[in-house]
Design a protein around this motif. Structure first.
Motif, short mmCIF file in Angstrom:
data_model
loop_
_atom_site.label_atom_id
_atom_site.label_comp_id
_atom_site.label_asym_id
_atom_site.label_seq_id
_atom_site.Cartn_x
_atom_site.Cartn_y
_atom_site.Cartn_z
N ALA A 83 5.99 1.95 7.76
CA ALA A 83 6.64 1.15 6.66
C ALA A 83 5.84 0.13 6.30
O ALA A 83 4.80 -0.29 6.86
CB ALA A 83 8.29 0.73 7.16
N GLY A 84 6.22 -0.40 4.95
CA GLY A 84 5.18 -1.28 4.21
C GLY A 84 6.18 -2.48 3.66
O GLY A 84 7.25 -2.33 3.34
N SER A 85 5.45 -3.65 3.84
CA SER A 85 6.18 -4.91 3.23
C SER A 85 6.25 -4.88 1.63
O SER A 85 5.52 -4.35 0.99
CB SER A 85 5.25 -6.09 3.70
N HIS A 86 7.25 -5.71 1.28
CA HIS A 86 7.36 -5.92 -0.32
C HIS A 86 7.54 -7.48 -0.40
O HIS A 86 6.67 -8.15 -0.16
CB HIS A 86 8.31 -5.10 -0.93
N ASN A 87 8.64 -7.67 -0.67
CA ASN A 87 9.01 -9.08 -1.10
C ASN A 87 9.95 -9.85 0.11
O ASN A 87 10.56 -9.27 0.88
CB ASN A 87 9.58 -9.52 -2.43
N PHE A 88 9.78 -11.27 0.27
CA PHE A 88 10.24 -11.79 1.61
C PHE A 88 10.65 -13.23 1.10
O PHE A 88 10.40 -13.84 0.19
CB PHE A 88 9.44 -11.86 2.64
N GLU A 131 0.84 -1.16 -0.02
CA GLU A 131 -0.01 0.06 0.07
C GLU A 131 0.99 1.23 0.03
O GLU A 131 1.99 1.20 0.66
CB GLU A 131 -0.78 0.19 1.20
N PHE A 132 0.52 2.26 -0.75
CA PHE A 132 1.20 3.78 -0.62
C PHE A 132 0.04 4.76 -0.36
O PHE A 132 -0.05 5.56 -1.11
CB PHE A 132 1.65 3.96 -2.22
N PRO A 133 -0.16 4.87 0.88
CA PRO A 133 -1.46 5.95 1.60
C PRO A 133 -0.60 7.24 1.66
O PRO A 133 -1.33 8.16 1.45
CB PRO A 133 -1.49 5.40 2.77
N TYR A 134 0.80 7.28 1.39
CA TYR A 134 1.27 8.49 1.29
C TYR A 134 1.97 9.08 -0.12
O TYR A 134 2.52 9.96 -0.47
CB TYR A 134 2.78 8.80 2.11
N GLY A 135 1.43 8.30 -1.01
CA GLY A 135 1.59 8.43 -2.46
C GLY A 135 3.22 7.95 -2.71
O GLY A 135 3.87 7.47 -2.18
N LEU A 136 3.37 7.97 -4.09
CA LEU A 136 4.47 7.55 -4.75
C LEU A 136 5.30 8.29 -5.93
O LEU A 136 4.19 8.60 -6.48
CB LEU A 136 4.51 5.92 -4.98
N ASP A 137 6.42 8.88 -5.84
CA ASP A 137 6.84 9.54 -6.94
C ASP A 137 8.06 8.75 -7.60
O ASP A 137 9.21 9.14 -7.60
CB ASP A 137 7.39 11.06 -6.41
N PRO A 138 7.39 7.88 -8.55
CA PRO A 138 8.53 7.12 -9.08
C PRO A 138 9.30 7.86 -10.22
O PRO A 138 10.71 7.58 -10.27
CB PRO A 138 7.67 6.15 -9.85
N ARG A 165 7.58 6.25 0.98
CA ARG A 165 7.33 5.65 2.34
C ARG A 165 5.90 4.91 1.99
O ARG A 165 4.88 5.39 1.43
CB ARG A 165 6.81 6.54 3.57
N ALA A 166 5.97 3.38 2.30
CA ALA A 166 5.07 2.51 2.11
C ALA A 166 4.19 2.25 3.56
O ALA A 166 4.52 2.78 4.66
CB ALA A 166 5.57 1.33 1.28
N ALA A 167 3.43 1.36 3.44
CA ALA A 167 2.33 1.01 4.36
C ALA A 167 2.15 -0.48 4.14
O ALA A 167 2.35 -1.08 3.07
CB ALA A 167 1.17 1.56 4.65
N GLY A 168 1.52 -1.20 5.07
CA GLY A 168 0.96 -2.60 4.98
C GLY A 168 1.83 -3.44 5.74
O GLY A 168 3.13 -3.37 6.11
N PHE A 169 1.41 -4.72 6.15
CA PHE A 169 2.20 -5.61 7.01
C PHE A 169 2.04 -7.11 6.49
O PHE A 169 1.54 -7.35 5.39
CB PHE A 169 1.89 -5.47 8.33
N LEU A 170 2.87 -7.98 7.25
CA LEU A 170 2.58 -9.36 6.72
C LEU A 170 1.61 -10.30 7.52
O LEU A 170 1.57 -9.81 8.76
CB LEU A 170 3.96 -10.21 6.88
#
Length: 659
Positions: free
Chosen positions: A563-568, A522-529, A536-541
């Protein structure tokens, strides 16, 4: 003369620029209202400053909410699938690129029924009965936002308490009615006298650590000492923390399993009406923190880095491949035999803006990279010979049915499992990598379904399907008779946020528990690619217990604040998780899992890749982590490939440092 011509040319450019700046997109209606089942073509046109339509231009329509059920395709054909409000973006590519918005509101369907859920066969006086009420509309969607009114025909026998609970007071019969929007459902209640006189309570252990699960066994007896097997038991706890500055906390399940977050003494209670019993247990400090050292880096600071894969080559040395994101379609190959001296040894450039995913076959001879944003719109995947990672070469390209873009891929036993346009995945036979061919496919049939990732282990494909959750599909395991050419789904689990982005299976050999770890994105704070701002991301495992495949349930979770999760990845009961702006987190998964793993002290170590020379300076945004031969390798969006080493267990009271 030259000066005059230059001035005219400059004037024309200025006029054209000003005219271009005056162009805009005019939509047919900025606010569209639809009913479920309705289809509607959204309209748009390019107009000048006076509102006059100019030459025809192409338009692309898409919805902001990619995890919700789809309401619009790229041509602007809207289909009302699920109630809610959706922002639709309209883009006209070209020079200049134009953009506008349409708000689509889908009206909810009327309520059709109310369900009381499972009710105990015997309802004893004095024991509260919680109701699991669900409201469903005519479109088949649950409506948890609806307020339900409960009434009893006889308050002396059974009364209604707040939060949909029933309080049986004495023996007798009564009717309880649930009402919502004029729809009624009635439940017949037969209250019997409570025979429970005593509870005997035991725990499988009386001392453990924070994060360890204590399992209670409560036995209800009547006045004659006979067991009442169907007695409803309520469990609770109180506690006293060893640390006076920390409040005692933990989790108790309705089945009688308890886990402490904070070390301390805890009183575990079992009650059934007036009967009660207690037992005191002690949770000691988990004390598993270890030092982690930064070892090396393979810097990439001129573009974003995506995923990584580390493998042992056929020459016995160790190698890694990393992709790139929003750039020029490059994949990099590295020698990581010496993790302190990571060397860039080769690269491949393909027609793509993003090489999002990279994988290598089990024998270390073939790599597959995904393509998105190809100039010819074919996208697809590229198969590469990596038998000599210092001189890699493209074997073949494959785009059949994959032109919508391949976001993720996986190689398993001579088959590539490749996503197609975020809707499905195909099984592609690469026994002859120069002649790949599709042999099977898997796609859900739910409204507006989508997919982000697929991971294959032991013949089972675990696909992360956003709001539809994880899907377990037999592609050769045999559990459901599936093969690569005939994938068979046999289990699934979805959670309310609808943010399921990645999945990884894990079986604890000691407890026999089988879990699937699911990660949010999740990107509740937005993303500027395309810019230079840190993200800054959000979300958890989410830890899902799949031991009973027909009844999976979420039992634990791991979260890093802000912070937010991605790959693991999981190896030897240890989780290595990339948490974007919070770097790599190393987590103890040993034993039965329950509750908040972070609060329980299960985090072993963490490391954050900060690079002053990064694509965005000192802005960690870790993409993935993979353990390999005693080291941890991880890729970072802004700084490339890194390596670290987790040190042995530190003696108690030693100083712990994190990089």
């Amino acid at each position: 003369m030259k000066k005059f011509i230059y001035s005219v040319f400059t004037l024309l450019l200025t006029v054209n620029f000003l005219q271009a700046q005056d162009l805009s997109i005019k939509v047919g209606d900025e606010n569209v209202s639809m009913k479920i089942g309705q289809t509607l073509q959204l309209e748009a046109a390019v107009v000048d400053a006076s509102g006059n339509k100019v030459a025809d231009r192409d338009f692309i329509f898409y919805s902001r909410n990619r995890r919700a059920l789809s309401v619009v395709d790229s041509t602007g054909m809207a289909t009302a699938v699920k109630h809610g409000e959706y922002d639709v973006i309209v883009i006209s590519p070209g020079n200049p690129q134009l953009r506008s918005n349409i708000k689509v509101t889908i009206e909810p369907a009327a309520i059709s029924k109310v369900d009381f859920g499972t009710i105990p066969e015997k309802i004893y006086s004095g024991i509260t009965v919680p109701l699991e009420l669900t409201v469903t509309d005519e479109a088949g969607f649950e409506r948890p936002e609806k307020v339900i009114t409960l009434t009893s025909s006889d308050e002396d026998i059974v009364s209604v308490a707040p939060f949909t609970k029933l309080i049986p007071k004495k023996a007798g019969k009564a009717q309880v009615t649930a009402t919502v929007d004029g729809v009624n459902e009635t439940l017949e209640i037969n209250v019997i006298e409570n025979p429970i006189a005593k509870i005997l309570l035991k725990s499988d252990k009386v001392e453990g650590r924070s994060g360890d699960v204590f399992t209670l066994n409560a036995l209800a007896l009547d006045k004659d000492g006979n067991e009442i097997s169907d007695a409803p038991i309520n469990y609770s706890f109180t506690g006293e923390s060893f640390d006076v500055s920390a409040a005692p906390s933990g989790l108790m399940t309705k089945e009688g399993k308890f886990v402490a977050d904070e070390p301390g003494l805890y009183v575990l209670n079992a009650t059934s009406g007036p009967a009660a019993a207690s037992i005191t247990v002690q949770a000691n400090e988990r004390n598993i923190t270890r030092k982690i050292d930064l070892i090396g880096q393979g810097s990439v600071n001129n573009k974003h880095t995506s995923d990584l894969w580390v493998w042992e080559g056929i020459d016995g040395k160790d190698y890694a491949v990393t992709g790139t994101w929003g750039a020029d379609g490059t994949a990099y190959f590295w020698d990581v035999t010496d993790p302190a001296g990571i060397q860039l040894i080769d690269s491949v450039k393909v027609d793509a803006r993003t090489v999002n995913d990279v994988k290598v076959s089990e024998d270390g001879k073939v790599a597959v990279i995904s393509r998105e944003g190809a100039s010819n719109r074919k996208n697809g995947l590229v198969i590469i010979d990596v038998s000599n990672p210092r001189d890699v070469s493209i074997i073949s390209e494959f785009s059949e049915n994959l032109t919508g873009g391949v976001h993720n891929v996986f190689i398993y036993k001579n088959h590539v499992y490749a996503l197609s346009a975020g809707r499905k995945y195909y099984s592609i036979n690469i026994e002859d990598p120069s002649k790949p061919r599709i042999v099977g496919e898997f796609e859900l049939d739910t409204p507006g379904h989508s997919i982000h990732d697929v991971w294959v282990h032991d013949g089972i494909a675990y696909s992360s399907n956003w709001s539809d959750g994880v899907q377990l599909v037999d592609v050769g395991n045999g559990i459901a008779g599936g093969t690569p050419s005939n994938p068979v789904q046999f289990a699934s689990y979805a959670y309310p946020s609808g943010s399921n982005h990645a999945a990884f299976p894990y079986k604890d050999e000691k407890t026999g528990k089988f879990y699937v770890i699911l990660g949010d994105e999740e990107f509740p704070y937005g993303l500027d690619p395309d810019g230079r701002k840190p993200a800054r991301a959000a979300g958890f495992l989410h830890i899902i217990d799949f031991t009973d495949l027909k009844n999976p349930k979420e039992v634990a979770w791991f979260q890093v604040p802000f912070a937010g999760s991605h790959n693991f990845w999981i190896e030897d009961d240890i989780l290595y998780a990339a948490f974007y702006n919070a770097g790599v987190r190393v987590v103890d998964l040993s034993g039965e899992l329950l509750g908040d793993l972070n609060r329980q002290g299960r985090e072993i170590a963490w490391i954050v890749p900060e690079d002053p020379d990064g694509y965005i300076a000192n802005a960690p945004f870790t993409w993935g982590a993979q353990p390999h031969k005693g080291h941890i390798f991880y890729s970072d969006w802004n700084s490339g490939l890194w390596s670290a080493k987790l040190q042995p267990v530190v003696p108690k009271n030693a100083t712990i440092e994190n990089k």
